[in-house]
Enzyme design. Structure first.
Site, short mmCIF file in Angstrom:
data_model
loop_
_atom_site.label_atom_id
_atom_site.label_comp_id
_atom_site.label_asym_id
_atom_site.label_seq_id
_atom_site.Cartn_x
_atom_site.Cartn_y
_atom_site.Cartn_z
N ASP A 72 0.79 -1.21 -0.12
CA ASP A 72 0.06 0.03 -0.01
C ASP A 72 0.87 1.21 0.00
O ASP A 72 1.77 1.19 0.59
CB ASP A 72 -0.97 -0.07 1.32
CG ASP A 72 -1.79 -1.18 1.29
OD1 ASP A 72 -2.31 -1.38 0.15
OD2 ASP A 72 -2.46 -1.81 2.16
N HIS A 73 0.34 2.16 -0.62
CA HIS A 73 0.95 3.55 -0.66
C HIS A 73 0.58 4.17 0.71
O HIS A 73 -0.88 3.93 1.30
CB HIS A 73 0.62 4.31 -1.79
CG HIS A 73 1.32 4.10 -2.84
ND1 HIS A 73 2.27 4.56 -3.76
CD2 HIS A 73 1.50 2.84 -3.56
CE1 HIS A 73 2.70 3.95 -4.60
NE2 HIS A 73 2.29 2.76 -4.71
N PRO A 74 0.95 5.45 1.23
CA PRO A 74 0.46 6.07 2.34
C PRO A 74 -0.96 6.92 1.96
O PRO A 74 -0.95 7.40 1.00
CB PRO A 74 1.59 7.17 2.78
CG PRO A 74 2.27 7.18 1.60
CD PRO A 74 2.25 5.96 0.95
N LEU A 80 0.35 10.48 -2.21
CA LEU A 80 0.32 9.20 -2.16
C LEU A 80 1.74 8.74 -2.70
O LEU A 80 2.19 7.34 -2.81
CB LEU A 80 -0.61 8.49 -3.24
CG LEU A 80 -2.03 8.87 -2.62
CD1 LEU A 80 -2.92 8.54 -3.60
CD2 LEU A 80 -2.45 7.79 -1.50
#
Ligand SMILES: CC(C)(COP(=O)(O)OP(=O)(O)OC[C@H]1O[C@@H](n2cnc3c(N)ncnc32)[C@H](O)[C@@H]1OP(=O)(O)O)[C@@H](O)C(=O)NCCC(=O)NCCS
Length: 204
Positions: A72-74, A80
């Site tokens: 996942d990206h933040p 992102l």
């Protein structure tokens, strides 16, 4: 001569296997990536799979184009974009964010023994697929899957049990996947001819 061997996995063309342990009789299909993962004995993936931060048990059948452990990206920051952690790719004076990579690497997906992950399915990080379970083609699995259960859809829901609960429990106690190579060969005709219940009657 048998194609697969105990002493070295068969890794087809165009694969990237990094920081991973591959067990005996393992086969990695063309163009696949395996990163920071363990792939147990006899397990294989077909073409163009992407397996990251995963513990794959023994005798797992992973169809082509499966993705396990997509990171996942933040979601809670101003951006992102991965410039925030792959920073050294963009600036000479910036370092990679080691803590971010370590956090990702620790989010393990677990794929049990004797599982079947269907074509183009996805299994998210930190999800456990129980022993003997089946993930239908095209599924996106966001929650743990109980042993010997078939799930499908986006997001994946239970379709039905693969085996009755009592047979599943006995199969996990039998743990035939821990038998040695010669014992599995000796039982090959029964694996082929008997259904699960009859197999249990003979071996449990
Ligand atoms: C999941 C699977 C094993 C189910 O097999 P099955 O029980 O014989 O399937 P059925 O056709 O009887 O379908 C049972 C139900 O599951 C649903 N279903 C089947 N495949 C599905 C899928 N990929 N996604 C969502 N639902 C699915 C059917 O619509 C049916 O639902 P219903 O009872 O509401 O009508 C099979 O459909 C599948 O996805 N196999 C993976 C094939 C694959 O990826 N092969 C690659 C080579 S290894």
């Amino acid at each position: 001569m048998a194609k697969l061997k105990a002493d070295a996995p068969v890794i087809h063309d165009g694969c990237a296997v990094t920081e991973s342990q591959l067990g005996r009789f393992v086969e990695i299909g063309q163009g696949s990536r395996v990163a920071n993962s363990v792939v147990g004995d006899y397990s294989y993936c077909d073409r163009f799979c992407d397996i990251a931060n995963a513990e794959v048990g023994k005798f797992s059948n992973i169809a082509s184009f499966v993705r396990i452990g997509a990171t996942d990206h933040p979601l809670d920051r101003a951006s992102l974009h991965h410039f925030m952690y792959r920073s050294d790719d963009y600036w000479d004076d910036a370092e990679r964010d080691a803590a971010w990579f370590a956090k990702r690497a620790a989010r393990r997906a677990v794929i049990g023994h004797d599982t079947w992950i269907g074509h183009n399915a996805q299994v998210k990080p930190e999800v456990t697929i129980g022993h003997g379970a089946v993930v239908a083609s095209g599924a996106v699995v966001t929650r743990d899957v109980a042993p010997y259960t078939i799930v499908g859809g986006v997001t994946a829901q239970v379709i039905r049990r693969r085996l009755p609960a009592e047979v599943a429990e006995r199969m996990m106690a039998l743990a035939w996947w821990d038998w040695d190579h010669a014992a599995i060969r000796a039982a090959l005709s029964d694996f082929r001819a008997l259904n699960a219940e009859a197999f249990m009657e003979k071996y449990a």
